[in-house]
Design a protein around this motif. Structure first.
Motif, short mmCIF file in Angstrom:
data_model
loop_
_atom_site.label_atom_id
_atom_site.label_comp_id
_atom_site.label_asym_id
_atom_site.label_seq_id
_atom_site.Cartn_x
_atom_site.Cartn_y
_atom_site.Cartn_z
N ASP A 35 0.84 -1.21 0.00
CA ASP A 35 0.00 0.00 0.00
C ASP A 35 0.88 1.26 0.00
O ASP A 35 2.11 1.19 0.01
N GLU A 36 0.24 2.41 0.02
CA GLU A 36 0.94 3.70 -0.07
C GLU A 36 1.91 3.89 1.08
O GLU A 36 3.06 4.30 0.88
N ASP A 37 1.46 3.61 2.30
CA ASP A 37 2.33 3.76 3.47
C ASP A 37 3.56 2.86 3.38
O ASP A 37 4.67 3.25 3.78
N SER A 38 3.37 1.66 2.86
CA SER A 38 4.49 0.72 2.73
C SER A 38 5.54 1.26 1.78
O SER A 38 6.75 1.19 2.05
N PHE A 39 5.08 1.82 0.66
CA PHE A 39 6.02 2.41 -0.29
C PHE A 39 6.79 3.58 0.34
O PHE A 39 7.99 3.75 0.11
N GLU A 40 6.12 4.38 1.14
CA GLU A 40 6.80 5.50 1.81
C GLU A 40 7.91 4.99 2.72
O GLU A 40 9.02 5.55 2.75
N GLN A 41 7.64 3.90 3.45
CA GLN A 41 8.67 3.31 4.32
C GLN A 41 9.85 2.79 3.50
O GLN A 41 11.02 2.97 3.88
N ILE A 42 9.54 2.15 2.37
CA ILE A 42 10.59 1.59 1.52
C ILE A 42 11.46 2.71 0.95
O ILE A 42 12.70 2.63 0.96
N ILE A 43 10.83 3.77 0.47
CA ILE A 43 11.57 4.91 -0.09
C ILE A 43 12.47 5.53 0.98
O ILE A 43 13.65 5.81 0.73
N ASP A 44 11.91 5.74 2.16
CA ASP A 44 12.69 6.34 3.25
C ASP A 44 13.89 5.47 3.61
O ASP A 44 15.00 5.98 3.87
#
Length: 473
Positions: A35-44
């Motif tokens: 989901d969107e939050d997961s992608f944000e964690q991966i990018i960070d």
């Protein structure tokens, strides 16, 4: 009782699973839905690991799946700024603005781009246009960001203005309180700072940073007693506030209250890492109290922390010289001279010590060195002539006075010295003529003649001339 930190392991396991799912996605393998939050964690994660290309790839994949996510667009824009792709970043930020104009990160990233492009006016305009649209911590953050823009732009008065507005909006903001302390001193706007921090203290009497800043503002106006009162409130609230003790010590020194200064600086040493400047300040206080043994002790402690600071060895030497301990003074001065070989001052001091010990060759050698280093300065010439005079090299003293006037200019004090040399040579009439000229030019420095040779006042003709000149005055 042991604490349970198992949640940290759970978070790590969750992140590891996310990264594995992303790697499966990149490799075209089967994977769980991200989901969107997961992608944000991966990018960070990849950004923090300095693996920007992978972070960018993650952002592109995420945006392809969630094209209307302003948060993901901002993540990618930030990565583009890191890779100096400013034009692409601005385009992406414009797109994010259409989706959500209420995220302050949008404006901070726009500001970062304009600063990177050296377009300070645009950077400031972005923030100025938005500040009134926000409240609470967001407004404070934008004001702090604007202060940084003005700092980079070298609009220093506006830096202070922004920090003042931030504190009027949020009086307890620690970042603003820390920063405004420096900018008050830098801009000299102490009166405004006093009014501002009195307002903050009225809102929160236990704000130790506000009391500290109030103290520094009073200190900036040389109102040292008021500064000390403010610092005492600061340390009453936070007894481990080392900077307050440091500044209080300085204020006591300015008031020449050396015992009080030593007490608060010792407190600083108890609660903070030892610093050479603190030891040096304590040494200075003891020196002013004429407690030279204690002064040297602290100067030495300072020199152990800063072994290449030649001035500390000089201060140790000066404390020895005050006790007429010439040999130990010379040892310290030679240590200073090893570090700073081109110091005329150290050479003059060494020469003075040898002069007091009656060692003419060593004294004159160092006076000559001082003259060689600073030929256009008056003081080395005076020391050299004094040495020649005391050791009886009167003809050479006259020659060096001529050289002094050629190199350093015609000074009244040289006339006084010439008068003394001529009188010592038995050329009293000629000497008195030079003395009369010196008295006409600079009567207030007659003491220089007496310092050179107090016995000169035993000459009746000299006393008569001085008395005669004073009657005319």
């Amino acid at each position: 009782m042991s604490k349970d930190f198992s949640f940290l392991n759970e978070d790590f396991d969750d992140l590891r699973d996310l990264l594995q799912q992303f790697e499966n996605l990149r490799a075209g393998k089967s994977h769980s839905f991200l989901d969107e939050d997961s992608f944000e964690q991966i990018i960070d994660y990849y950004d923090e690991q300095d693996e920007v290309p992978i972070a960018l790839q993650a952002a592109e994949i995420a945006i392809a799946q969630f094209p209307f996510s302003s948060a993901l667009l901002l993540k990618k824009a930030n990565l583009l700024i890191e890779t100096k792709k400013y034009k692409e970043a601005l385009q992406l930020l414009d797109k994010a603005a259409l989706l959500d104009r209420n995220d302050i990160n949008l404006y901070i990233l726009q500001t970062d781009v304009y600063l990177a492009l050296n377009q300070h006016e645009k950077a400031a305009a972005v923030l100025n246009e938005q500040i009134d649209q926000f409240e609470g911590e967001d407004k404070t953050e934008l004001l702090l960001e604007l202060a940084d823009v003005y700092d980079d732009w070298e609009e220093f008065e506006k830096v202070f203005d922004c920090l003042k507005m931030a504190l009027e909006h949020e009086p307890g903001n620690e970042e603003a309180l820390h920063k405004i302390c420096f900018w008050t001193e830098f801009t000299g706007r102490n009166e405004e700072s006093i009014r501002l921090h009195n307002y903050i203290i009225d809102e929160d009497p236990y704000n130790h940073l506000a009391w500290f800043n109030l103290g520094t503002a009073f200190q900036g106006l040389k109102l040292y007693e008021k500064a000390i009162d403010a610092y005492q409130y600061a340390v009453a609230i936070d007894e481990k506030f080392d900077y307050a003790y440091r500044n209080m010590g300085d204020a006591y020194i300015r008031l020449r209250k050396y015992a009080d200064a030593i007490e608060v600086l010792q407190k600083h040493l108890e609660i903070a890492k030892p610093e050479d400047v603190i030891y040096e300040a304590i040494g200075h206080c003891y020196e002013k109290q004429r407690k030279y043994t204690q002064a040297r002790y602290y100067y030495r402690k300072a020199s152990h922390l800063s072994p290449n600071d030649d001035k500390l060895y000089y201060k140790i030497a000066a404390a020895y010289m005050m006790e007429e301990n010439w040999e130990n003074a010379i040892k310290s001065l030679l240590n200073a001279l090893k570090i700073n070989k081109q110091s005329a001052e150290y050479n003059m001091s060494i020469g003075e010590c040898y002069l007091e010990m009656g060692q003419e060759k060593e004294a004159l050698l160092h006076f000559v060195n001082a003259v060689r280093i600073r030929p256009k300065s008056m003081q080395p010439w005076l020391q050299l002539v004094k040495g020649l005079y005391i050791f009886g090299f009167l003809e050479e003293a006259l020659d060096q006075l001529a050289n002094a006037e050629e190199k350093a200019g015609r000074k009244p004090v040289f006339q006084y010295y010439r008068a003394a040399v001529l009188i010592a040579m038995g050329k009293t009439k000629e000497g008195l003529l030079h003395l009369e000229t010196a008295l006409q030019q600079a009567p207030k420095i007659l003491k220089k003649l007496v310092e050179l040779d107090p016995a000169i006042l035993q000459h009746v003709s000299v006393v008569d001339l001085v008395a005669q000149y004073r009657r005319k005055r």
